[in-house]
Design an enzyme around this catalytic site. Structure first.
Site, PDB file in Angstrom:
ATOM      1  N   ALA A   1      31.855   1.080   3.849  1.00  9.35           N
ATOM      2  CA  ALA A   1      32.091   0.514   5.180  1.00  9.35           C
ATOM      3  C   ALA A   1      33.523   0.679   5.665  1.00  9.35           C
ATOM      4  O   ALA A   1      33.853   0.206   6.754  1.00  9.35           O
ATOM      5  CB  ALA A   1      31.726  -0.970   5.166  1.00  9.35           C
TER       6      ALA A   1
ATOM      7  N   ASN B   1      31.818  -5.441  -2.198  1.00 11.96           N
ATOM      8  CA  ASN B   1      32.022  -4.164  -2.873  1.00 11.96           C
ATOM      9  C   ASN B   1      33.249  -3.448  -2.323  1.00 11.96           C
ATOM     10  O   ASN B   1      33.953  -2.740  -3.044  1.00 11.96           O
ATOM     11  CB  ASN B   1      30.780  -3.276  -2.727  1.00 11.96           C
TER      12      ASN B   1
ATOM     13  N   HIS C   1      36.508  -5.333   9.185  1.00 14.61           N
ATOM     14  CA  HIS C   1      37.334  -5.034   8.022  1.00 14.61           C
ATOM     15  C   HIS C   1      38.741  -4.720   8.507  1.00 14.61           C
ATOM     16  O   HIS C   1      38.924  -3.821   9.337  1.00 14.61           O
ATOM     17  CB  HIS C   1      36.776  -3.830   7.253  1.00 14.61           C
TER      18      HIS C   1
END
EC number: 1.4.1.21
Length: 267
Positions: free
Chosen positions: A123, A189, A219
């Site tokens: 991601a 993760n 993020h």
């Protein structure tokens, strides 16, 4: 040349990746999957993905590449055997690699079998920059994960938070990447991937926030060193099948597979 690719797990990520591979006429593939439940096979993949019976069945099928997308426990159960048998692996559940002892065993197994382990970006972005500063003792890395309530609905009650009444953002964790990845195996993760690429599990700092107003899975990565600074912010659409993960992840895994098979790559 037809490539043989085996999946460990066939959930949302692996199913999307398998569909992408089957749609690529320029790179023909035969696919198989090791899964606990044959009912996991989506109708669109029925008859196009062979179902394997345990690790012996996977090894007997003799894939060119194994893609793990089943969670951290699956790595502990199957990865070492695959690597010792000389099978290259793409590991999606990077949080398992926060366990130093497990990571060392997998690397030793890969060396013994002549195999390689790849961890996709998933991601996030900027791993090449993190690798460039990895050797510097004066580098600082801070990662913030900010996701909507849907991504944490199952975990919040155990933290004493009602997901249906949460109105303000709440910090769920602040600390080193190792602890974040191991404490939240279904959500963090990314923390392990960043730490492995960069300055390590202890020095990489992680902030985990649940935010009812978050626009998708957010993020934020900040890197500072005498070499310069990097700031990246990503806002990823959640996977329609699993809001804990970003829709982008399957495409990242697919890109990693294509790089693995290609004669010419960038980055």
């Amino acid at each position: 040349m037809t490539h043989r690719i085996a999946f460990i797990g066939l959930g949302a990520i692996a199913s999307d990746v398998a569909a992408g591979l089957l749609a690529d006429a320029a790179q023909p593939c035969q696919l198989a999957a090791l899964t606990r439940n044959a009912a996991d096979l989506p109708p669109a993949l029925a008859g196009r993905v062979a179902l394997l019976d345990g690790l012996p069945g996977l090894l007997a099928w003799r894939p060119d590449l194994v893609v793990e997308a089943a969670g951290q426990q699956a790595i502990a159960e199957h990865a070492e055997g695959c690597l010792k048998a000389g099978l290259d692996m793409i590991i999606c559940s990077a949080g398992a690699l926060a366990d130093d002892a497990l990571r060392a065993r997998l690397i030793a197994a890969a060396e013994a079998g002549g195999a390689r382990i790849r961890v996709p970006a998933g991601a996030i972005a900027g791993l090449d920059y993190l690798q460039a500063v990895a050797g510097r003792d004066d580098a600082e890395v801070v990662y913030e994960s900010r996701k909507p309530v849907a991504a944490w609905r199952a975990e919040l009650p155990g933290m004493g938070i009602d997901p249906d009444t949460l109105a303000e953002s709440r910090t769920l964790f602040s600390g080193p990447a190792r602890e974040a990845a191991l404490r939240f195996p279904k959500n963090l993760n990314v923390a392990a991937t960043l730490a492995l690429a960069g300055i390590g599990m202890t020095r990489t700092r992680v902030e985990v926030v649940v935010d009812p107003r978050a626009r998708g899975n957010q993020h934020r990565i900040q890197v500072r060193s005498p070499l310069g600074e990097m700031q990246i912010e990503l806002v990823n659409a959640p996977s329609p099948a699993n809001p804990k993960t970003s829709w982008l992840v399957a495409q990242s895994v697919l890109a990693t597979i294509r790089r693995h098979l290609a004669r010419f790559t960038i980055g």
